[in-house]
Design a protein around this motif. Structure first.
Motif, short mmCIF file in Angstrom:
data_model
loop_
_atom_site.label_atom_id
_atom_site.label_comp_id
_atom_site.label_asym_id
_atom_site.label_seq_id
_atom_site.Cartn_x
_atom_site.Cartn_y
_atom_site.Cartn_z
N ALA A 22 0.84 -1.21 0.00
CA ALA A 22 0.00 0.00 0.00
C ALA A 22 0.87 1.26 0.00
CB ALA A 22 -0.94 -0.01 1.21
N ILE A 23 1.93 1.26 0.79
CA ILE A 23 2.85 2.41 0.81
C ILE A 23 3.53 2.56 -0.54
CG2 ILE A 23 5.00 3.30 1.82
CD1 ILE A 23 4.04 1.95 4.50
N ILE A 33 9.87 6.93 -7.75
CA ILE A 33 10.19 5.61 -8.30
C ILE A 33 11.18 4.85 -7.43
CG2 ILE A 33 11.24 4.41 -10.28
CD1 ILE A 33 10.03 6.74 -12.01
N GLU A 34 12.22 5.50 -6.98
CA GLU A 34 13.25 4.81 -6.18
C GLU A 34 12.68 4.32 -4.85
OE1 GLU A 34 16.51 2.79 -6.20
OE2 GLU A 34 15.93 4.05 -7.89
N ALA A 35 11.91 5.15 -4.18
CA ALA A 35 11.29 4.74 -2.91
C ALA A 35 10.26 3.63 -3.15
CB ALA A 35 10.64 5.94 -2.22
N HIS A 36 9.53 3.72 -4.26
CA HIS A 36 8.56 2.68 -4.64
C HIS A 36 9.28 1.34 -4.80
CE1 HIS A 36 5.43 0.56 -6.90
NE2 HIS A 36 6.34 0.31 -7.82
N LYS A 37 10.38 1.37 -5.53
CA LYS A 37 11.14 0.14 -5.79
C LYS A 37 11.62 -0.49 -4.47
CE LYS A 37 15.24 -1.40 -8.34
NZ LYS A 37 16.32 -0.97 -9.24
N LYS A 38 12.20 0.31 -3.61
CA LYS A 38 12.72 -0.19 -2.32
C LYS A 38 11.59 -0.73 -1.44
CE LYS A 38 16.80 2.75 -2.20
NZ LYS A 38 17.43 3.93 -1.61
N THR A 39 10.48 -0.02 -1.43
CA THR A 39 9.34 -0.43 -0.60
C THR A 39 8.74 -1.73 -1.11
OG1 THR A 39 8.91 1.89 -0.07
CG2 THR A 39 7.13 0.32 0.35
N MET A 40 8.59 -1.85 -2.42
CA MET A 40 8.02 -3.07 -2.99
C MET A 40 8.96 -4.26 -2.79
SD MET A 40 5.09 -2.29 -3.66
CE MET A 40 3.79 -1.91 -4.77
N LEU A 41 10.26 -4.03 -2.89
CA LEU A 41 11.21 -5.13 -2.61
C LEU A 41 11.15 -5.52 -1.13
CD1 LEU A 41 14.24 -4.14 -4.87
CD2 LEU A 41 12.64 -6.05 -5.19
N ALA A 42 10.97 -4.55 -0.25
CA ALA A 42 10.79 -4.85 1.18
C ALA A 42 9.50 -5.64 1.40
CB ALA A 42 10.78 -3.56 2.00
N ALA A 43 8.45 -5.32 0.66
CA ALA A 43 7.20 -6.07 0.74
C ALA A 43 7.41 -7.52 0.29
CB ALA A 43 6.12 -5.41 -0.13
N ALA A 44 8.18 -7.69 -0.78
CA ALA A 44 8.47 -9.04 -1.28
C ALA A 44 9.30 -9.83 -0.27
CB ALA A 44 9.20 -8.95 -2.62
N ILE A 45 10.26 -9.18 0.35
CA ILE A 45 11.09 -9.84 1.37
C ILE A 45 10.23 -10.23 2.57
CG2 ILE A 45 12.95 -9.46 3.05
CD1 ILE A 45 14.32 -7.77 0.77
N SER A 46 9.33 -9.36 2.95
CA SER A 46 8.41 -9.65 4.05
C SER A 46 7.54 -10.86 3.72
CB SER A 46 7.54 -8.43 4.35
OG SER A 46 6.63 -8.69 5.37
N ALA A 47 7.02 -10.92 2.50
CA ALA A 47 6.21 -12.06 2.07
C ALA A 47 7.06 -13.34 2.03
CB ALA A 47 5.60 -11.79 0.70
N LEU A 48 8.31 -13.21 1.62
CA LEU A 48 9.21 -14.36 1.59
C LEU A 48 9.51 -14.87 3.00
CD1 LEU A 48 10.94 -16.29 -0.10
CD2 LEU A 48 12.78 -14.60 0.02
N ILE A 49 9.70 -13.96 3.94
CA ILE A 49 9.90 -14.35 5.34
C ILE A 49 8.68 -15.11 5.85
CG2 ILE A 49 10.16 -13.51 7.73
CD1 ILE A 49 11.90 -11.22 6.50
N PHE A 50 7.48 -14.59 5.52
CA PHE A 50 6.26 -15.32 5.87
C PHE A 50 6.33 -16.74 5.32
CE2 PHE A 50 2.60 -17.16 3.83
CZ PHE A 50 1.83 -17.51 4.94
N PHE A 51 6.64 -16.87 4.04
CA PHE A 51 6.62 -18.18 3.39
C PHE A 51 7.65 -19.13 4.00
CE2 PHE A 51 7.83 -21.25 0.12
CZ PHE A 51 6.59 -21.86 -0.06
#
Length: 153
Positions: A22-23, A33-51
């Motif tokens: 959402a952020i 764009i740069e903050a979007h990229k970093k935030t979305m990669l952090a979201a993916a890492i968070s989802a990966l930690i969940f998995f």
């Protein structure tokens, strides 16, 4: 009532991933764009930690059976199948969306990104609902690990 540690932690990470998505959505609307990229990669890492937590727990400790009333078990099971299907779809969409973004295929990334985000919001919401049904509203049922199920014991 004490909550189980690993399911609570893994649920936190799936919610965190949705919040970060959402952020990231807000950031791209602001053309950051740069903050979007970093935030979305952090979201993916968070989802990966969940998995990783979820998969490890499933293999070594096991999944918890629904412990609520028998008359609503079928509804829980259908809801769980919906959640798992949505999560699998969301994960595939997420991987493709990240790949397109990292490869600078912005036209396709812009097309699939909003769809992926919406799917992921529903994954997080239904994931929290599964957690609440298994551990908060009802006491979890029996737990058997995949390893025990395969080798017996």
């Amino acid at each position: 009532m004490s909550l189980p540690v690993l399911p609570t932690i893994s649920t936190f990470f799936i919610v965190l991933s949705a919040v970060l998505v959402a952020i990231g959505w807000i950031l791209i609307k602001q053309k950051n764009i740069e903050a979007h990229k970093k935030t979305m990669l952090a979201a993916a890492i968070s989802a990966l930690i969940f998995f990783i937590i979820y998969a490890s727990r499933t293999i070594f400790i096991g999944n918890t059976a629904f412990g609520g009333p028998d008359d609503i078990k079928i509804y829980y099971t259908v809801f769980l199948i919906f959640h798992i299907t949505l999560a699998t779809t969301g994960a595939v969409f997420g991987i493709v969306t990240i790949y397109l973004g990292l490869k600078n295929n912005i036209v396709k990334h812009r097309k699939i990104g909003p769809i992926t985000s919406i799917i992921w919001f529903f994954v997080a919401i239904t994931g929290v609902a599964v957690y609440l049904l298994l551990y908060v509203f009802y006491h979890g049922g029996e737990t058997t690990s995949v390893i025990k199920a395969i080798i017996g014991g």
